[in-house]
Each structure stands twice: as structure tokens, then as C-alpha cells.
Scaffold this active site. Sequence first.
Site, PDB file in Angstrom:
ATOM      1  N   ASP A   8      62.203  68.756  74.056  1.00  0.00           N
ATOM      2  CA  ASP A   8      61.558  70.039  73.774  1.00  0.00           C
ATOM      3  C   ASP A   8      62.232  71.091  74.657  1.00  0.00           C
ATOM      4  O   ASP A   8      63.275  70.831  75.284  1.00  0.00           O
ATOM      5  CB  ASP A   8      60.035  69.958  73.957  1.00  0.00           C
ATOM      6  CG  ASP A   8      59.612  69.885  75.428  1.00  0.00           C
ATOM      7  OD1 ASP A   8      60.500  69.782  76.316  1.00  0.00           O
ATOM      8  OD2 ASP A   8      58.404  69.921  75.689  1.00  0.00           O
ATOM      9  N   HIS A   9      61.628  72.283  74.725  1.00  0.00           N
ATOM     10  CA  HIS A   9      62.235  73.370  75.512  1.00  0.00           C
ATOM     11  C   HIS A   9      62.283  73.055  77.011  1.00  0.00           C
ATOM     12  O   HIS A   9      63.126  73.560  77.720  1.00  0.00           O
ATOM     13  CB  HIS A   9      61.478  74.685  75.264  1.00  0.00           C
ATOM     14  CG  HIS A   9      59.994  74.544  75.421  1.00  0.00           C
ATOM     15  ND1 HIS A   9      59.213  73.915  74.464  1.00  0.00           N
ATOM     16  CD2 HIS A   9      59.156  74.899  76.413  1.00  0.00           C
ATOM     17  CE1 HIS A   9      57.951  73.925  74.865  1.00  0.00           C
ATOM     18  NE2 HIS A   9      57.887  74.509  76.051  1.00  0.00           N
ATOM     19  N   CYS A  65      61.301  65.951  78.108  1.00  0.00           N
ATOM     20  CA  CYS A  65      60.471  67.163  78.091  1.00  0.00           C
ATOM     21  C   CYS A  65      60.399  67.653  79.538  1.00  0.00           C
ATOM     22  O   CYS A  65      61.220  67.262  80.362  1.00  0.00           O
ATOM     23  CB  CYS A  65      59.099  66.905  77.458  1.00  0.00           C
ATOM     24  SG  CYS A  65      58.043  65.731  78.310  1.00  0.00           S
ATOM     25  N   THR A  67      58.247  67.042  81.972  1.00  0.00           N
ATOM     26  CA  THR A  67      57.940  65.952  82.904  1.00  0.00           C
ATOM     27  C   THR A  67      58.334  64.576  82.373  1.00  0.00           C
ATOM     28  O   THR A  67      58.344  63.601  83.139  1.00  0.00           O
ATOM     29  CB  THR A  67      56.417  65.889  83.157  1.00  0.00           C
ATOM     30  OG1 THR A  67      55.768  65.706  81.879  1.00  0.00           O
ATOM     31  CG2 THR A  67      55.912  67.165  83.816  1.00  0.00           C
ATOM     32  N   GLY A  68      58.548  64.473  81.076  1.00  0.00           N
ATOM     33  CA  GLY A  68      58.740  63.166  80.424  1.00  0.00           C
ATOM     34  C   GLY A  68      57.423  62.554  79.980  1.00  0.00           C
ATOM     35  O   GLY A  68      57.400  61.613  79.177  1.00  0.00           O
ATOM     36  N   ILE A  69      56.331  63.084  80.484  1.00  0.00           N
ATOM     37  CA  ILE A  69      55.023  62.438  80.269  1.00  0.00           C
ATOM     38  C   ILE A  69      54.495  62.658  78.850  1.00  0.00           C
ATOM     39  O   ILE A  69      54.065  61.710  78.177  1.00  0.00           O
ATOM     40  CB  ILE A  69      53.997  62.925  81.322  1.00  0.00           C
ATOM     41  CG1 ILE A  69      54.450  62.493  82.720  1.00  0.00           C
ATOM     42  CG2 ILE A  69      52.606  62.371  81.006  1.00  0.00           C
ATOM     43  CD1 ILE A  69      53.650  63.106  83.866  1.00  0.00           C
ATOM     44  N   GLY A  70      54.510  63.911  78.387  1.00  0.00           N
ATOM     45  CA  GLY A  70      54.002  64.180  77.032  1.00  0.00           C
ATOM     46  C   GLY A  70      54.785  63.410  75.988  1.00  0.00           C
ATOM     47  O   GLY A  70      54.202  62.820  75.062  1.00  0.00           O
ATOM     48  N   MET A  71      56.099  63.374  76.138  1.00  0.00           N
ATOM     49  CA  MET A  71      56.948  62.629  75.206  1.00  0.00           C
ATOM     50  C   MET A  71      56.568  61.151  75.203  1.00  0.00           C
ATOM     51  O   MET A  71      56.484  60.521  74.143  1.00  0.00           O
ATOM     52  CB  MET A  71      58.421  62.766  75.594  1.00  0.00           C
ATOM     53  CG  MET A  71      59.055  64.097  75.269  1.00  0.00           C
ATOM     54  SD  MET A  71      59.167  64.363  73.468  1.00  0.00           S
ATOM     55  CE  MET A  71      60.363  65.699  73.421  1.00  0.00           C
ATOM     56  N   HIS A  98      62.081  43.865  82.589  1.00  0.00           N
ATOM     57  CA  HIS A  98      60.742  43.260  82.531  1.00  0.00           C
ATOM     58  C   HIS A  98      59.898  43.719  81.345  1.00  0.00           C
ATOM     59  O   HIS A  98      59.067  42.949  80.866  1.00  0.00           O
ATOM     60  CB  HIS A  98      59.978  43.583  83.826  1.00  0.00           C
ATOM     61  CG  HIS A  98      60.500  42.822  85.012  1.00  0.00           C
ATOM     62  ND1 HIS A  98      59.850  42.806  86.226  1.00  0.00           N
ATOM     63  CD2 HIS A  98      61.615  42.045  85.174  1.00  0.00           C
ATOM     64  CE1 HIS A  98      60.527  42.053  87.088  1.00  0.00           C
ATOM     65  NE2 HIS A  98      61.613  41.591  86.484  1.00  0.00           N
ATOM     66  N   ARG A 132      59.387  34.687  81.452  1.00  0.00           N
ATOM     67  CA  ARG A 132      57.960  34.897  81.764  1.00  0.00           C
ATOM     68  C   ARG A 132      57.482  36.276  81.324  1.00  0.00           C
ATOM     69  O   ARG A 132      56.298  36.475  81.067  1.00  0.00           O
ATOM     70  CB  ARG A 132      57.702  34.684  83.256  1.00  0.00           C
ATOM     71  CG  ARG A 132      58.306  35.746  84.168  1.00  0.00           C
ATOM     72  CD  ARG A 132      58.129  35.370  85.637  1.00  0.00           C
ATOM     73  NE  ARG A 132      58.474  36.446  86.551  1.00  0.00           N
ATOM     74  CZ  ARG A 132      59.725  36.762  86.898  1.00  0.00           C
ATOM     75  NH1 ARG A 132      60.747  36.102  86.374  1.00  0.00           N
ATOM     76  NH2 ARG A 132      59.950  37.747  87.758  1.00  0.00           N
ATOM     77  N   HIS A 133      58.421  37.219  81.200  1.00  0.00           N
ATOM     78  CA  HIS A 133      58.036  38.578  80.796  1.00  0.00           C
ATOM     79  C   HIS A 133      57.692  38.657  79.315  1.00  0.00           C
ATOM     80  O   HIS A 133      56.950  39.557  78.900  1.00  0.00           O
ATOM     81  CB  HIS A 133      59.160  39.563  81.132  1.00  0.00           C
ATOM     82  CG  HIS A 133      59.538  39.510  82.579  1.00  0.00           C
ATOM     83  ND1 HIS A 133      58.694  39.922  83.581  1.00  0.00           N
ATOM     84  CD2 HIS A 133      60.655  39.043  83.183  1.00  0.00           C
ATOM     85  CE1 HIS A 133      59.268  39.712  84.752  1.00  0.00           C
ATOM     86  NE2 HIS A 133      60.467  39.175  84.539  1.00  0.00           N
TER      87      HIS A 133
HETATM   88  C1  RB5 Z   1      56.239  72.267  77.948  1.00  0.00           C
HETATM   89  O1  RB5 Z   1      56.009  73.434  78.652  1.00  0.00           O
HETATM   90  C2  RB5 Z   1      55.762  71.052  78.730  1.00  0.00           C
HETATM   91  O2  RB5 Z   1      54.377  70.984  78.713  1.00  0.00           O
HETATM   92  C3  RB5 Z   1      56.370  69.789  78.146  1.00  0.00           C
HETATM   93  O3  RB5 Z   1      57.752  69.903  78.197  1.00  0.00           O
HETATM   94  C4  RB5 Z   1      56.066  68.475  78.830  1.00  0.00           C
HETATM   95  O4  RB5 Z   1      56.302  68.540  80.197  1.00  0.00           O
HETATM   96  C5  RB5 Z   1      54.795  67.823  78.528  1.00  0.00           C
HETATM   97  O5  RB5 Z   1      54.508  66.714  78.965  1.00  0.00           O
END
Ligand code: RB5
Length: 148
Positions: A8-9, A65, A67-71, A98, A132-133
Site C-alpha cells: 500500500d502507500h 504496508c 507496519t506489515g501488520i494490516g497486510m 518452523h 516435528r513442526h
Molecule cells: C496506512 O497508513 C497504514 O495504516 C498501513 O500501511 C498499515 O501500516 C496497516 O497496518
Amino acid sequence: MKIAIGCDHGGIELKLEIVKHLEERGFEIVDFGIKEYKSVNYPEIALPLAKAVANKECERGILVCGTGIGMSMAANKVKGIRAAVCSDHFSAKYTRLHNDANILCLGGRVIGPGVANEMVDLFIDTEYEGGRHATRVQMITDIENGNM
Ligand code: RB5
């Protein structure tokens, strides 16, 4: 190996660096966008990429993205996907060994291109250990299929 990539952006600058790196290594890249800066909703990028990895059109995926978290949250809703958010080399290697992770999620606002490209290399070059994994990874699939 065919590698799917998307962002994303919040991840566009880092993604372009990773694409350059992977092309230099000779990999075939399937780019699910975006190709230049514009504001997009990360689940709309994560979903088609995750489907392409789940149905084996692409062997591995990389999603970037902020943080990588939303993706990772979006990609992990697709059956067969094991997406891992990593910010360090050890995690990038061991999520292959693993967890048999098939998508690596990175934070474009968290890590720089030097660390990211080394992590991408580890993620691509490291084979799943199985053994085992395999029992544990199978349990993830069982949860996904409502069998546990
Ligand atoms: C976009 O501003 C931001 O929320 C997105 O890139 C991401 O970090 C979400 O997890």
C-alpha cells in the site's frame, strides 16, 4: 521461483527496493500493485496476492504496508496462508524453517531496504524443516478448517 509482491502507500518505497533486488537475483515477480504512490486500502492488495499464493500460482508472497501488520491480518484470512510479520533476520529465517510461512509481511515505516532485502533473501532461500513442526503446522490448518 515465482514471487508475488504487493504494497500500500505505507510500503511503496520499500517495495520498489525489494522488486529491484529480486529482479537482480533473477526471480520472476508478479506485482499486485501499487506501482507508484497513491492511497489504497491494504486488504484490497493483500486478498488477490494471498489467493495467488494459496492456489500456488506463486510460490511465495511479500506484502509491505506501514507496519506489515494490516497486510498480515488480511492475508491470514485466506485459507492456506501463513503470513508472518518480521522485522529481524532470525524471525524471517525461522518462520520458514518452523512455520512454513508462505507470505512475508514487512513494515515500510519500520525497517530500511538493507535489512529488508537480507530478510527477503532468507525468506526465499530457507526451506521448511518439516518433521516435528509438521504436526504443529497441520494444527493451524485444522483450526482453519474447523477441525480442532
Ligand atoms: C496506512 O497508513 C497504514 O495504516 C498501513 O500501511 C498499515 O501500516 C496497516 O497496518
